[in-house]
Design an enzyme around this catalytic site. Structure first.
Site, PDB file in Angstrom:
ATOM      1  N   ARG A 177       0.855  -1.195   0.000  1.00  0.00           N
ATOM      2  CA  ARG A 177       0.000   0.000   0.000  1.00  0.00           C
ATOM      3  C   ARG A 177       0.886   1.237   0.000  1.00  0.00           C
ATOM      4  O   ARG A 177       2.099   1.154   0.136  1.00  0.00           O
ATOM      5  CB  ARG A 177      -1.007   0.001   1.164  1.00  0.00           C
ATOM      6  CG  ARG A 177      -0.583  -0.602   2.466  1.00  0.00           C
ATOM      7  CD  ARG A 177       0.303   0.170   3.384  1.00  0.00           C
ATOM      8  NE  ARG A 177       0.034   1.567   3.433  1.00  0.00           N
ATOM      9  CZ  ARG A 177       0.954   2.459   3.639  1.00  0.00           C
ATOM     10  NH1 ARG A 177       2.221   2.100   3.819  1.00  0.00           N
ATOM     11  NH2 ARG A 177       0.678   3.739   3.675  1.00  0.00           N
ATOM     12  N   GLY A 178       0.195   2.400  -0.134  1.00  0.00           N
ATOM     13  CA  GLY A 178       0.933   3.646  -0.339  1.00  0.00           C
ATOM     14  C   GLY A 178       1.060   3.860  -1.841  1.00  0.00           C
ATOM     15  O   GLY A 178       1.423   2.926  -2.591  1.00  0.00           O
ATOM     16  N   ALA A 179       0.743   5.073  -2.308  1.00  0.00           N
ATOM     17  CA  ALA A 179       0.598   5.306  -3.745  1.00  0.00           C
ATOM     18  C   ALA A 179       1.806   4.850  -4.584  1.00  0.00           C
ATOM     19  O   ALA A 179       1.642   4.083  -5.544  1.00  0.00           O
ATOM     20  CB  ALA A 179       0.280   6.787  -3.990  1.00  0.00           C
TER      21      ALA A 179
ATOM     22  N   ARG B  50      -7.596  -0.360  -6.938  1.00  0.00           N
ATOM     23  CA  ARG B  50      -7.691   0.762  -5.985  1.00  0.00           C
ATOM     24  C   ARG B  50      -7.715   2.034  -6.834  1.00  0.00           C
ATOM     25  O   ARG B  50      -6.720   2.381  -7.457  1.00  0.00           O
ATOM     26  CB  ARG B  50      -6.508   0.788  -5.006  1.00  0.00           C
ATOM     27  CG  ARG B  50      -6.570  -0.318  -3.963  1.00  0.00           C
ATOM     28  CD  ARG B  50      -5.672  -0.018  -2.763  1.00  0.00           C
ATOM     29  NE  ARG B  50      -6.318   0.853  -1.797  1.00  0.00           N
ATOM     30  CZ  ARG B  50      -5.677   1.398  -0.762  1.00  0.00           C
ATOM     31  NH1 ARG B  50      -4.392   1.189  -0.581  1.00  0.00           N
ATOM     32  NH2 ARG B  50      -6.329   2.180   0.092  1.00  0.00           N
TER      33      ARG B  50
ATOM     34  N   GLN C 176      -2.531   2.746   9.871  1.00  0.00           N
ATOM     35  CA  GLN C 176      -1.212   2.781   9.218  1.00  0.00           C
ATOM     36  C   GLN C 176      -0.210   3.604  10.022  1.00  0.00           C
ATOM     37  O   GLN C 176       0.990   3.330   9.993  1.00  0.00           O
ATOM     38  CB  GLN C 176      -1.337   3.372   7.805  1.00  0.00           C
ATOM     39  CG  GLN C 176      -2.035   2.465   6.805  1.00  0.00           C
ATOM     40  CD  GLN C 176      -3.517   2.759   6.712  1.00  0.00           C
ATOM     41  OE1 GLN C 176      -4.143   3.161   7.690  1.00  0.00           O
ATOM     42  NE2 GLN C 176      -4.108   2.547   5.543  1.00  0.00           N
TER      43      GLN C 176
ATOM     44  N   ASP D 270      -2.036  10.806  -2.586  1.00  0.00           N
ATOM     45  CA  ASP D 270      -2.405   9.755  -3.541  1.00  0.00           C
ATOM     46  C   ASP D 270      -2.668  10.335  -4.921  1.00  0.00           C
ATOM     47  O   ASP D 270      -2.594   9.627  -5.926  1.00  0.00           O
ATOM     48  CB  ASP D 270      -3.632   8.988  -3.041  1.00  0.00           C
ATOM     49  CG  ASP D 270      -3.232   8.073  -1.898  1.00  0.00           C
ATOM     50  OD1 ASP D 270      -3.183   8.551  -0.753  1.00  0.00           O
ATOM     51  OD2 ASP D 270      -2.906   6.908  -2.172  1.00  0.00           O
TER      52      ASP D 270
ATOM     53  N   ASN E   1      -5.515  12.353  -0.064  1.00  0.00           N
ATOM     54  CA  ASN E   1      -4.624  11.550   0.792  1.00  0.00           C
ATOM     55  C   ASN E   1      -5.504  10.807   1.789  1.00  0.00           C
ATOM     56  O   ASN E   1      -6.737  10.974   1.808  1.00  0.00           O
ATOM     57  CB  ASN E   1      -3.589  12.440   1.483  1.00  0.00           C
ATOM     58  CG  ASN E   1      -2.464  11.625   2.117  1.00  0.00           C
ATOM     59  OD1 ASN E   1      -1.892  10.739   1.487  1.00  0.00           O
ATOM     60  ND2 ASN E   1      -2.166  11.876   3.378  1.00  0.00           N
ATOM     61  N   LYS E   2      -4.874   9.997   2.631  1.00  0.00           N
ATOM     62  CA  LYS E   2      -5.610   9.170   3.589  1.00  0.00           C
ATOM     63  C   LYS E   2      -6.655   9.978   4.345  1.00  0.00           C
ATOM     64  O   LYS E   2      -6.394  11.098   4.783  1.00  0.00           O
ATOM     65  CB  LYS E   2      -4.604   8.549   4.567  1.00  0.00           C
ATOM     66  CG  LYS E   2      -5.184   7.688   5.662  1.00  0.00           C
ATOM     67  CD  LYS E   2      -6.082   6.586   5.172  1.00  0.00           C
ATOM     68  CE  LYS E   2      -5.438   5.692   4.146  1.00  0.00           C
ATOM     69  NZ  LYS E   2      -6.420   4.793   3.468  1.00  0.00           N
TER      70      LYS E   2
HETATM   71  O1  MRU Z   1      -4.651   3.230   2.068  1.00  0.00           O
HETATM   72  P1  MRU Z   1      -3.178   3.459   2.005  1.00  0.00           P
HETATM   73  O2  MRU Z   1      -2.439   2.950   3.196  1.00  0.00           O
HETATM   74  O3  MRU Z   1      -2.579   2.962   0.699  1.00  0.00           O
HETATM   75  O4  MRU Z   1      -3.025   5.038   2.003  1.00  0.00           O
HETATM   76  C1  MRU Z   1      -1.754   5.605   1.903  1.00  0.00           C
HETATM   77  C2  MRU Z   1      -1.751   7.094   1.925  1.00  0.00           C
HETATM   78  O5  MRU Z   1      -2.758   7.729   2.016  1.00  0.00           O
HETATM   79  C3  MRU Z   1      -0.415   7.744   1.736  1.00  0.00           C
HETATM   80  O6  MRU Z   1      -0.334   8.930   2.466  1.00  0.00           O
HETATM   81  C4  MRU Z   1      -0.215   8.053   0.245  1.00  0.00           C
HETATM   82  O7  MRU Z   1      -0.473   6.916  -0.529  1.00  0.00           O
HETATM   83  C5  MRU Z   1       1.139   8.535  -0.036  1.00  0.00           C
HETATM   84  S1  MRU Z   1       2.354   7.271   0.193  1.00  0.00           S
HETATM   85  C6  MRU Z   1       3.866   7.926  -0.156  1.00  0.00           C
END
Ligand code: MRU
Length: 336
Positions: free
Chosen positions: A49-51, A92, A196, A237, A247-248
């Site tokens: 996970r994470g963009a 996603r 997270q 994201d 973002n999250k």
């Molecule tokens: O649902 P996730 O854990 O994939 O969400 C991640 C985030 O929101 C991060 O802040 C974003 O992807 C940037 S990661 C460098």
């Protein structure tokens, strides 16, 4: 501490290897994935996970699945490429890095004949991985100016090494500042509902020897008012052409509170997270997740569980990218 292995190739380069983040902080479990279903499941369930990490996983996952299913035949791989790419992109929807990475491989395949297709997409996926490592370093270097000795940084979710193939985005300047001997303290929002911040950011920072304090999301506004935080850095994201930031979920609330208390709020992201084709945040598809993620609820309770929110440009003090600090609008910029 050796660098974290989060996403990349297996030792024989025939599989996508990930650190399965569902087991953190309890156990470091590595998994090798070869089928498209395995890759999509890992992305959907946040094993990876994470963009930026999702983009790298999708690129390598697409290559290994194509190689396996086509028996090495370029014509068969070409027939599978677009349907596979579409399934990956749908897994996603919010992080633009996923469609960006997969779109690059589709374009590379279109530029070569069948004989060269599998080699081209393999080289393309490796370039996307290596490029992410370099972009994270660049973000960290440019970001050192906002993380002086003694800095107290609040972050939300995990936009660190666990979210990329490198040292992270929001946490890249923190990692580099620590490496340079600067004292940095990170406040990590717990990040409901999948935690997270508590599970991943705290683990990653502790592993690196960086002091970290975890707080419940609901305490962030009070912490910002208390004077304990010098700046906020979050990841993204998707950043739209006007500078709105997905973002999250919970990021928007942090941005509002930071604004109310005069605390700088920075967004750190690689250039590949800029979606110049989408004019504003209103055009971003927000992923909604299952009610079960909210835990025990009375039977029949309705749930609204968006995974992301949109922070308007007006609340962002600066955009930290691998090209330095940049200012919207981003209309017409190539998303690479
Ligand atoms: O649902 P996730 O854990 O994939 O969400 C991640 C985030 O929101 C991060 O802040 C974003 O992807 C940037 S990661 C460098």
């Amino acid at each position: 501490m050796p660098p974290l292995f989060v996403v990349g190739w297996s030792s024989d380069h025939r599989a996508l290897r990930i650190l399965d983040q569902r087991h953190l902080p309890g156990a470091e479990v590595m998994r090798d994935l070869v089928t498209l279903d395995e890759v999509i499941d890992a992305i959907r369930t946040l094993a990876v996970r994470g963009a930026p990490a999702i983009g790298v996983a999708a690129a390598i996952g697409l290559v290994v699945a194509l190689e396996q299913e086509s028996d090495g035949r370029g014509d068969r791989a070409r027939a599978l490429l677009v349907p596979y790419a579409e399934r990956l992109v749908a897994s996603r929807p919010t992080a633009v890095n996923l469609s960006w990475a997969v779109g690059r491989l589709v374009a590379m395949a279109a530029a070569v004949g069948d004989d060269a297709l599998l080699a081209a997409v393999r080289a393309g996926a490796e370039a996307i991985r290596a490029d992410d490592v370099a972009r994270c370093e660049a973000i960290g270097r440019f970001g050192l100016t906002i993380v002086p000795d003694g800095a107290r940084v609040l972050t939300h979710c995990n936009a660190g090494a666990l979210a990329t193939a490198g040292i992270g985005t929001a946490l890249a300047p923190v990692h580099l500042a620590h490496r340079e001997g600067r004292r940095v303290h990170v406040y990590a929002d717990e990040t409901r509902p999948l935690r997270q911040g508590a599970r991943l950011t705290a683990w990653e920072l502790q592993r690196a020897g960086i002091p970290v304090t975890v707080l419940p999301d609901g305490a962030a506004a009070s912490l910002l008012r208390s004077g304990a935080v010098d700046l906020v850095i979050v990841g993204a994201d998707r950043i739209t052409a006007n500078g709105d930031v997905a973002n999250k979920v919970g990021t928007y609330g942090v941005a509002l509170a930071a604004h109310a208390h005069g605390i700088p709020f920075y967004v750190a992201a690689p250039w590949s997270t800029i979606d110049a084709a989408t004019p504003t945040g209103a055009g971003i598809e927000i992923e909604h997740r299952h009610a079960a993620e909210l835990g025990d609820l009375p039977a029949g309770a309705r749930v609204w569980n968006p995974a992301f929110d949109v922070t308007p440009r007006a609340l962002v003090s600066g955009y930290l990218t691998d090209r330095g600090f940049v200012t919207p609008p981003f209309f017409g910029v190539a998303g690479a």
